[in-house]
Design a protein around this motif. Structure first.
Motif, short mmCIF file in Angstrom:
data_model
loop_
_atom_site.label_atom_id
_atom_site.label_comp_id
_atom_site.label_asym_id
_atom_site.label_seq_id
_atom_site.Cartn_x
_atom_site.Cartn_y
_atom_site.Cartn_z
N GLY A 1 0.79 -1.22 0.00
CA GLY A 1 0.00 0.00 0.00
C GLY A 1 0.83 1.27 0.00
N ASN A 2 2.05 1.22 0.57
CA ASN A 2 2.82 2.46 0.64
C ASN A 2 3.26 2.94 -0.73
OD1 ASN A 2 4.72 0.53 0.08
ND2 ASN A 2 6.00 0.92 1.89
N ARG A 3 3.25 2.06 -1.74
CA ARG A 3 3.58 2.50 -3.09
C ARG A 3 2.48 3.37 -3.67
NH1 ARG A 3 5.39 -1.73 -7.32
NH2 ARG A 3 5.71 0.27 -8.37
N HIS A 4 1.29 3.27 -3.12
CA HIS A 4 0.14 4.01 -3.63
C HIS A 4 -0.42 4.96 -2.57
CE1 HIS A 4 0.32 1.06 -6.84
NE2 HIS A 4 0.22 0.10 -5.95
N ARG A 5 0.41 5.32 -1.60
CA ARG A 5 -0.07 6.12 -0.49
C ARG A 5 -0.63 7.46 -0.97
NH1 ARG A 5 4.26 6.81 3.97
NH2 ARG A 5 3.90 4.55 3.99
N ALA A 6 0.07 8.12 -1.89
CA ALA A 6 -0.38 9.43 -2.37
C ALA A 6 -1.77 9.32 -3.02
CB ALA A 6 0.63 10.01 -3.36
N PHE A 7 -1.95 8.30 -3.81
CA PHE A 7 -3.25 8.15 -4.48
C PHE A 7 -4.35 7.81 -3.49
CE2 PHE A 7 -6.46 5.63 -6.77
CZ PHE A 7 -6.86 6.58 -7.70
N LEU A 8 -4.06 6.94 -2.55
CA LEU A 8 -5.07 6.57 -1.56
C LEU A 8 -5.48 7.78 -0.74
CD1 LEU A 8 -3.67 3.11 -0.38
CD2 LEU A 8 -5.65 3.55 -1.87
N LEU A 9 -4.52 8.64 -0.40
CA LEU A 9 -4.84 9.85 0.35
C LEU A 9 -5.70 10.80 -0.50
CD1 LEU A 9 -1.46 10.58 2.17
CD2 LEU A 9 -3.58 9.73 3.17
N ALA A 10 -5.43 10.84 -1.81
CA ALA A 10 -6.23 11.69 -2.69
C ALA A 10 -7.60 11.10 -2.93
CB ALA A 10 -5.50 11.88 -4.03
N LEU A 11 -7.72 9.79 -2.84
CA LEU A 11 -8.98 9.12 -3.12
C LEU A 11 -10.03 9.39 -2.03
CD1 LEU A 11 -10.26 7.13 -5.17
CD2 LEU A 11 -9.46 5.26 -3.68
N ILE A 12 -9.59 9.53 -0.80
CA ILE A 12 -10.53 9.69 0.31
C ILE A 12 -11.39 10.94 0.16
CG2 ILE A 12 -10.72 10.03 2.81
CD1 ILE A 12 -8.23 8.22 3.09
N PRO A 13 -10.81 12.14 -0.06
CA PRO A 13 -11.67 13.32 -0.24
C PRO A 13 -12.58 13.21 -1.45
CG PRO A 13 -9.41 13.97 0.21
CD PRO A 13 -9.38 12.51 -0.05
N ALA A 14 -12.11 12.54 -2.51
CA ALA A 14 -12.95 12.37 -3.70
C ALA A 14 -14.20 11.57 -3.38
CB ALA A 14 -12.16 11.69 -4.82
N VAL A 15 -14.05 10.53 -2.58
CA VAL A 15 -15.21 9.74 -2.15
C VAL A 15 -16.11 10.57 -1.25
CG1 VAL A 15 -15.93 7.70 -0.86
CG2 VAL A 15 -13.98 7.55 -2.43
N VAL A 16 -15.51 11.37 -0.39
CA VAL A 16 -16.31 12.24 0.51
C VAL A 16 -17.14 13.23 -0.29
CG1 VAL A 16 -16.15 14.03 2.28
CG2 VAL A 16 -14.74 11.97 2.46
N LEU A 17 -16.56 13.82 -1.33
CA LEU A 17 -17.30 14.77 -2.16
C LEU A 17 -18.51 14.10 -2.80
CD1 LEU A 17 -14.37 16.68 -3.89
CD2 LEU A 17 -16.05 17.65 -2.32
N ARG A 18 -18.34 12.89 -3.25
CA ARG A 18 -19.48 12.18 -3.87
C ARG A 18 -20.52 11.79 -2.82
NH1 ARG A 18 -15.12 12.00 -6.97
NH2 ARG A 18 -15.40 11.78 -9.24
N ALA A 19 -20.07 11.48 -1.63
CA ALA A 19 -21.02 11.21 -0.54
C ALA A 19 -21.81 12.47 -0.19
CB ALA A 19 -20.28 10.67 0.69
#
Length: 452
Positions: free
Chosen positions: A4-22
């Motif tokens: 997961g640490n190889r994709h940490r930046a993307f995972l951190l960016a993904l969370i607000p994107a999901v929140v916006l859709r929620a």
């Protein structure tokens, strides 16, 4: 699965994107509406018969979800598809050599652009169309285009074309790309056959119900409405049967093409049943007689891509009639629209605002988007870089995005909604063009004598 640490930046960016859709789902329940178009899609979902103005791809999607009796289910699926597309583009760019932070930056417009989120929350075909077309192009950007991947790409592009007819242009570009890339006859055949199957099947269905073999019965009408902004019948000199379609309003005072297509005072009112054919003949005559005026009309529409703000709405009063902004207030549905919406929903279907979630989105939409001048610069840079670096895998999404941006102003007229599906393709093109040379050989197809 990679750590997961190889994709940490993307995972951190993904969370607000999901929140916006929620927030969109919580603030605007059960869905947002786009004038009469949304309800036309729902009517066709209840009684799927090929119509006049648009193909039924999105209505069939709605029909597939209809047993759930939930418009919120439709928007939830569209949001999932939007986020899934961003994940897929990110994964592709990582496989092609972009570092995690680079692939994350490139995919951020897919995650955060408020207009993409708005369209995902709306009962309209554009979000589904963007996913189908981008996924289809992605399948053709594999390391080695096989008959299977070409068939999958062709099928997705074909489905995109029966969702919005501009997808036909992307399918044609994909076939030309396969020919130039010399993928081999089997991948090419897979692409052509899989892409043509949805189109031929739908056109045959259309022929059986209306006698017209095509995706719509309005291509001539849309092109005619485009020419109404410049057509001068003293120059065109149309035949008597076409003269009734001549505008009487002075050129300088004529409204946008949409008025001529849908307005009650349009010359289309009262025209015979073969008005699509007549309108097409008039439009072609106008273009032949006034080619420079036609180019100027389309080019004038394209100047709107240079405007930093996508729409002019900046207040509650202006947003009441602007479907491209998250609304400030609830609006009751008209009687005819309410019936079809409530039949699908199984209950009240008018958009209900819930604060503070709706208010947070209204604040976000003021800055949370990729301005069109930056989109155009990114697209142009991606196409140039892909050409210089000889990266055909980046060239296909770049050219497909350009087709989605450039074609509508010359076929029907400019609309912000027509440009937004080009955002995922533009981001993918930019990322692939910038990717390291480690993946350069991946986009060349199998070598001669390879077992694949």
């Amino acid at each position: 699965m990679l750590p997961g640490n190889r994709h940490r930046a993307f995972l951190l960016a993904l969370i607000p994107a999901v929140v916006l859709r929620a927030l969109a789902m919580a603030g605007y329940q059960p869905a947002l509406w786009f004038w009469a178009d949304s309800f036309s899609y729902l009517r066709a979902a209840a009684d799927p018969v090929p119509g006049t103005f648009r193909p039924l791809g999105y209505s069939l999607f709605l029909a597939a979800l209809a047993p759930g009796h939930s418009l919120a289910l439709v928007t939830a699926v569209q949001h999932v598809l939007g986020v899934g597309l961003a994940v897929a583009v990110y994964a592709l760019l990582r496989r092609r050599g972009l570092p995690g932070w680079g692939a994350t930056v490139v995919t951020m417009p897919l995650l955060y652009d408020e207009f993409l989120i708005l369209l995902e929350q709306m009962i309209m075909a554009d979000a589904l169309f963007a996913v189908l077309v981008t996924a289809g192009v992605m399948a053709l950007s594999r390391r080695a285009v096989t008959p299977l991947s070409a068939g999958v790409g062709g099928a997705l592009l074909g489905l995109g074309a029966i969702t919005r007819t501009i997808g036909v242009a992307v399918l044609v570009l994909a076939v030309a790309y396969a020919l130039l890339r010399r993928t081999g006859w089997r991948p090419l055949a897979g692409l052509v056959l899989a892409g043509a199957l949805p189109l031929v099947a739908y056109a045959t269905w259309m022929y059986g119900t209306s006698g017209t073999f095509g995706l719509t019965r309005a291509d001539g009408l849309f092109l005619w409405s485009r020419t109404m902004t410049f057509a001068d019948c003293s120059v065109i000199r149309p035949e008597p049967r076409l003269a009734r379609l001549c505008p009487t309003t002075p050129v300088a005072a004529r409204p946008a093409p949409a008025f001529w297509m849908w307005g009650a005072a349009s010359p289309l009112a009262g025209t015979p049943r073969d008005r699509n054919a007549l309108a097409g003949r008039f439009a072609r005559a106008a273009i032949m007689a006034q080619p420079f005026d036609y180019l100027a009309a389309g080019g004038g529409d394209l100047r709107r891509l240079l405007r930093w703000e996508r729409t002019k709405a900046r207040s509650a009063s202006m947003t009441r009639t602007n479907p491209y902004w998250f609304p400030f207030e609830e609006r009751p549905l008209k009687q005819s629209s309410r019936a079809v919406a409530e039949a699908y929903e199984g209950g009240p279907a008018a958009t209900r605002l819930t604060e503070p979630y709706a208010g947070w989105l209204r604040v976000y939409q003021r800055f949370g988007y990729l301005p069109f001048p930056l989109l155009v610069a990114l697209l142009a840079g991606a196409v140039v870089l892909a050409s210089v670096r000889r990266r055909p895998d980046a060239l296909l999404p770049g050219l497909a995005a350009a087709a989605l941006v450039l074609a509508p102003p010359f076929l029907t007229g400019f609309d912000v909604r027509y440009v937004v599906p080009a955002i995922p393709l533009t981001c993918m093109a930019a990322g692939l063009a910038a990717a390291g040379r480690t993946g350069a050989q991946d986009c060349r197809g199998p070598s001669v004598g390879s077992s694949t």
